[in-house]
Design a protein around this motif. Structure first.
Motif, PDB file in Angstrom:
ATOM      1  N   MET A  91       0.829  -1.216   0.000  1.00 59.02           N
ATOM      2  CA  MET A  91       0.000   0.000   0.000  1.00 59.02           C
ATOM      3  C   MET A  91       0.862   1.265   0.000  1.00 59.02           C
ATOM      4  SD  MET A  91      -3.396  -0.707   0.294  1.00 59.02           S
ATOM      5  CE  MET A  91      -4.066   0.670   1.177  1.00 59.02           C
ATOM      6  N   VAL A  92       1.892   1.282   0.842  1.00 54.76           N
ATOM      7  CA  VAL A  92       2.721   2.480   0.959  1.00 54.76           C
ATOM      8  C   VAL A  92       3.474   2.753  -0.336  1.00 54.76           C
ATOM      9  CG1 VAL A  92       4.718   3.452   2.174  1.00 54.76           C
ATOM     10  CG2 VAL A  92       2.923   2.340   3.463  1.00 54.76           C
ATOM     11  N   SER A  93       3.945   1.718  -1.009  1.00 57.66           N
ATOM     12  CA  SER A  93       4.689   1.952  -2.245  1.00 57.66           C
ATOM     13  C   SER A  93       3.774   2.155  -3.451  1.00 57.66           C
ATOM     14  CB  SER A  93       5.668   0.812  -2.509  1.00 57.66           C
ATOM     15  OG  SER A  93       4.983  -0.377  -2.796  1.00 57.66           O
ATOM     16  N   HIS A  94       2.530   1.749  -3.361  1.00 57.43           N
ATOM     17  CA  HIS A  94       1.603   1.979  -4.474  1.00 57.43           C
ATOM     18  C   HIS A  94       1.008   3.388  -4.422  1.00 57.43           C
ATOM     19  CE1 HIS A  94      -1.275   1.184  -7.632  1.00 57.43           C
ATOM     20  NE2 HIS A  94      -2.238   1.615  -6.841  1.00 57.43           N
ATOM     21  N   TRP A  95       0.683   3.859  -3.233  1.00 55.67           N
ATOM     22  CA  TRP A  95       0.075   5.184  -3.060  1.00 55.67           C
ATOM     23  C   TRP A  95       1.165   6.167  -2.657  1.00 55.67           C
ATOM     24  CZ3 TRP A  95      -5.047   6.212  -4.029  1.00 55.67           C
ATOM     25  CH2 TRP A  95      -5.847   5.108  -4.258  1.00 55.67           C
ATOM     26  N   VAL A  96       1.801   6.798  -3.619  1.00 53.88           N
ATOM     27  CA  VAL A  96       2.874   7.754  -3.371  1.00 53.88           C
ATOM     28  C   VAL A  96       2.248   9.129  -3.184  1.00 53.88           C
ATOM     29  CG1 VAL A  96       5.001   8.722  -4.289  1.00 53.88           C
ATOM     30  CG2 VAL A  96       4.369   6.374  -4.830  1.00 53.88           C
ATOM     31  N   LEU A  97       2.344   9.675  -1.980  1.00 57.13           N
ATOM     32  CA  LEU A  97       1.709  10.952  -1.620  1.00 57.13           C
ATOM     33  C   LEU A  97       0.211  10.925  -1.917  1.00 57.13           C
ATOM     34  CD1 LEU A  97       4.004  13.971  -2.530  1.00 57.13           C
ATOM     35  CD2 LEU A  97       3.108  13.337  -0.318  1.00 57.13           C
ATOM     36  N   GLY A  98      -0.394   9.787  -1.760  1.00 53.83           N
ATOM     37  CA  GLY A  98      -1.825   9.654  -2.010  1.00 53.83           C
ATOM     38  C   GLY A  98      -2.184   9.496  -3.474  1.00 53.83           C
ATOM     39  N   VAL A  99      -1.191   9.423  -4.336  1.00 52.39           N
ATOM     40  CA  VAL A  99      -1.415   9.280  -5.776  1.00 52.39           C
ATOM     41  C   VAL A  99      -1.102   7.841  -6.157  1.00 52.39           C
ATOM     42  CG1 VAL A  99      -0.738  10.068  -8.072  1.00 52.39           C
ATOM     43  CG2 VAL A  99      -0.739  11.670  -6.160  1.00 52.39           C
ATOM     44  N   PRO A 100      -2.058   7.126  -6.755  1.00 53.85           N
ATOM     45  CA  PRO A 100      -1.758   5.751  -7.185  1.00 53.85           C
ATOM     46  C   PRO A 100      -0.659   5.747  -8.252  1.00 53.85           C
ATOM     47  CG  PRO A 100      -4.109   6.210  -7.319  1.00 53.85           C
ATOM     48  CD  PRO A 100      -3.431   7.503  -7.033  1.00 53.85           C
ATOM     49  N   ALA A 151       8.866  15.671   0.319  1.00 54.64           N
ATOM     50  CA  ALA A 151       8.500  15.718  -1.102  1.00 54.64           C
ATOM     51  C   ALA A 151       7.319  16.668  -1.329  1.00 54.64           C
ATOM     52  CB  ALA A 151       8.152  14.328  -1.604  1.00 54.64           C
ATOM     53  N   ALA A 152       6.379  16.712  -0.396  1.00 52.46           N
ATOM     54  CA  ALA A 152       5.236  17.628  -0.528  1.00 52.46           C
ATOM     55  C   ALA A 152       5.711  19.072  -0.527  1.00 52.46           C
ATOM     56  CB  ALA A 152       4.240  17.381   0.595  1.00 52.46           C
ATOM     57  N   HIS A 153       6.669  19.388   0.341  1.00 54.38           N
ATOM     58  CA  HIS A 153       7.228  20.754   0.344  1.00 54.38           C
ATOM     59  C   HIS A 153       7.931  21.057  -0.972  1.00 54.38           C
ATOM     60  CE1 HIS A 153       6.415  22.444   4.268  1.00 54.38           C
ATOM     61  NE2 HIS A 153       6.655  21.258   4.810  1.00 54.38           N
ATOM     62  N   ASN A 181      -3.649  16.237  -2.629  1.00 54.45           N
ATOM     63  CA  ASN A 181      -2.979  15.503  -1.554  1.00 54.45           C
ATOM     64  C   ASN A 181      -1.833  16.285  -0.930  1.00 54.45           C
ATOM     65  OD1 ASN A 181      -4.571  13.115  -1.456  1.00 54.45           O
ATOM     66  ND2 ASN A 181      -3.679  12.542  -3.415  1.00 54.45           N
ATOM     67  N   VAL A 182      -1.090  17.029  -1.741  1.00 55.69           N
ATOM     68  CA  VAL A 182      -0.005  17.851  -1.198  1.00 55.69           C
ATOM     69  C   VAL A 182      -0.571  18.948  -0.316  1.00 55.69           C
ATOM     70  CG1 VAL A 182       1.745  19.568  -1.847  1.00 55.69           C
ATOM     71  CG2 VAL A 182       1.729  17.320  -2.932  1.00 55.69           C
ATOM     72  N   ASN A 183      -1.609  19.631  -0.778  1.00 53.80           N
ATOM     73  CA  ASN A 183      -2.222  20.692   0.033  1.00 53.80           C
ATOM     74  C   ASN A 183      -2.790  20.131   1.337  1.00 53.80           C
ATOM     75  OD1 ASN A 183      -1.581  22.642  -1.837  1.00 53.80           O
ATOM     76  ND2 ASN A 183      -3.571  22.579  -2.846  1.00 53.80           N
TER      77      ASN A 183
END
Length: 174
Positions: free
Chosen positions: A31-40, A123-125, A65-67
């Motif tokens: 799950m963690v490696s498939h959903w990168v920053l909440g993006v599939p 990464a979000a920043h 997801n970043v916001n």
């Protein structure tokens, strides 16, 4: 056999010898490696291959997801970090100092997730500061996925070695 005994055998507190722990570990890292920053990840690949509408969809996914992640981080980040550090410290002390196997197993599940959480915030920043469109966004998300997979690989390797050590130690003591 009573219902209580059946449930207790199904959810064994000797975690490293329990199949459910290893299933949970595999599902967690999938799950963690498939959903990168909440993006599939398939959205990232589709945007990379075809661009256009798929790229706009990727940018929308990432923007939302970043916001969201940055809002949560700015509003309650210090509290989340403090709580996570207290929890991880308690698990590490209980598990490795007092030798409680269940705490060791939970620590092995949660500590790497804390590391990937830090990578995601970083990464979000970076995305919010400029890498939020086109190939720069794709490269940032792919780089983050690679880092998350590296943490996952190290985590699974450490957990497997530690789990085998625990199981061999417990079998000798019996």
């Amino acid at each position: 056999m009573s219902l209580y005994q059946t449930i207790f055998e199904l959810i064994d507190m000797r975690s490293f010898s329990n199949l459910w722990f290893w299933i949970m570990l595999c599902v967690e890292w999938w799950m963690v490696s498939h959903w990168v920053l909440g993006v599939p990840f398939d959205v990232i690949l589709r945007a990379r291959r075809s661009g256009g509408k798929a790229q706009a969809e990727l940018e929308d996914f990432a923007r939302v997801n970043v916001n969201r992640l940055l809002f949560i981080t700015h509003m309650s980040g210090p509290w989340i970090v403090a709580f996570a550090m207290c929890l991880l410290t308690a698990l590490a002390a209980t598990g490795f100092w007092y030798r409680v196997e269940f705490a060791q197993a939970v620590f092995c599940l949660l500590f790497p997730l804390a590391l990937t959480g830090l990578l995601s915030v970083r990464a979000a920043h970076r995305i919010a500061d400029g890498a939020h469109q086109g190939e720069a966004l794709q490269a940032c998300l792919i780089k983050l996925r690679f880092a998350v997979q590296a943490v996952g690989l190290a985590s699974i390797l450490f957990t497997a070695i530690w789990g085998m050590y625990q199981n061999m130690t417990m079998s000798v003591l019996r």
